[in-house]
Motif scaffolding. Structure first.
Motif, short mmCIF file in Angstrom:
data_model
loop_
_atom_site.label_atom_id
_atom_site.label_comp_id
_atom_site.label_asym_id
_atom_site.label_seq_id
_atom_site.Cartn_x
_atom_site.Cartn_y
_atom_site.Cartn_z
N UNK A 107 1.60 16.04 -5.86
CA UNK A 107 1.46 16.04 -4.40
C UNK A 107 0.30 15.18 -3.94
N UNK A 108 -0.81 15.19 -4.68
CA UNK A 108 -1.98 14.43 -4.26
C UNK A 108 -1.74 12.92 -4.31
N UNK A 109 -0.84 12.45 -5.15
CA UNK A 109 -0.52 11.02 -5.19
C UNK A 109 0.47 10.65 -4.09
N UNK A 110 1.48 11.46 -3.92
CA UNK A 110 2.53 11.15 -2.96
C UNK A 110 2.06 11.27 -1.51
N UNK B 230 0.12 7.87 3.63
CA UNK B 230 0.54 8.59 4.83
C UNK B 230 -0.10 8.02 6.09
N UNK B 231 -1.35 7.58 6.03
CA UNK B 231 -2.07 7.12 7.22
C UNK B 231 -2.33 5.60 7.21
N UNK B 232 -2.92 5.11 6.13
CA UNK B 232 -3.38 3.72 6.09
C UNK B 232 -2.23 2.72 6.09
N UNK B 233 -1.28 2.89 5.19
CA UNK B 233 -0.18 1.92 5.05
C UNK B 233 0.66 1.80 6.33
N UNK B 234 1.12 2.88 6.94
CA UNK B 234 1.88 2.72 8.19
C UNK B 234 1.06 2.09 9.31
N UNK C 290 0.82 -1.22 0.00
CA UNK C 290 0.00 0.00 0.00
C UNK C 290 0.86 1.27 0.00
N UNK C 291 2.04 1.19 0.57
CA UNK C 291 2.93 2.35 0.65
C UNK C 291 3.65 2.63 -0.68
N UNK C 292 3.75 1.64 -1.53
CA UNK C 292 4.55 1.78 -2.76
C UNK C 292 3.84 2.63 -3.80
N UNK C 293 4.60 3.02 -4.81
CA UNK C 293 4.06 3.78 -5.92
C UNK C 293 4.20 5.27 -5.71
N UNK C 294 3.50 6.03 -6.54
CA UNK C 294 3.50 7.48 -6.41
C UNK C 294 4.60 8.16 -7.17
N UNK C 295 5.35 7.39 -7.95
CA UNK C 295 6.42 7.99 -8.73
C UNK C 295 5.89 8.73 -9.94
N UNK C 296 6.73 9.51 -10.54
CA UNK C 296 6.33 10.28 -11.72
C UNK C 296 7.25 9.94 -12.88
#
Length: 84
Positions: free
Chosen positions: A47-50, A56-60, A33-39
């Protein structure tokens, strides 16, 4: 032989290993869930993807819950009434 000594040679009981495996799967799910968000373009910052709720909340929280399950599996002991 002592009464509380494990006869099969394993450190834990089978249920401990099952709970441990579940905890490891939950930890892996959190990192997925934490992975991804690259450009693709280094000049574009999404910013909205990263900084999304998922990363920020769910994965940790999922990762910490997985560590909690693993710690529980290590400390779990079987009730003396249920032992054969």
């Amino acid at each position: 032989m002592k009464e509380n000594e494990n006869k099969n040679g394993f450190l834990f009981e089978a249920i401990n290993y099952k709970i441990l495996l579940i905890g490891l799967v939950v930890i892996a799910l959190g990192f997925i869930l934490m992975s991804g968000g690259g450009s693709e373009d280094p000049n574009v910052f999404k910013e909205h993807e990263l900084f999304s709720f998922r990363r920020i909340r769910l994965a940790p929280t999922v990762v910490l819950a997985g560590f909690g399950v693993v710690i529980f599996s290590i400390f779990k002991t079987q009730s003396p009434k249920l032992k054969k």
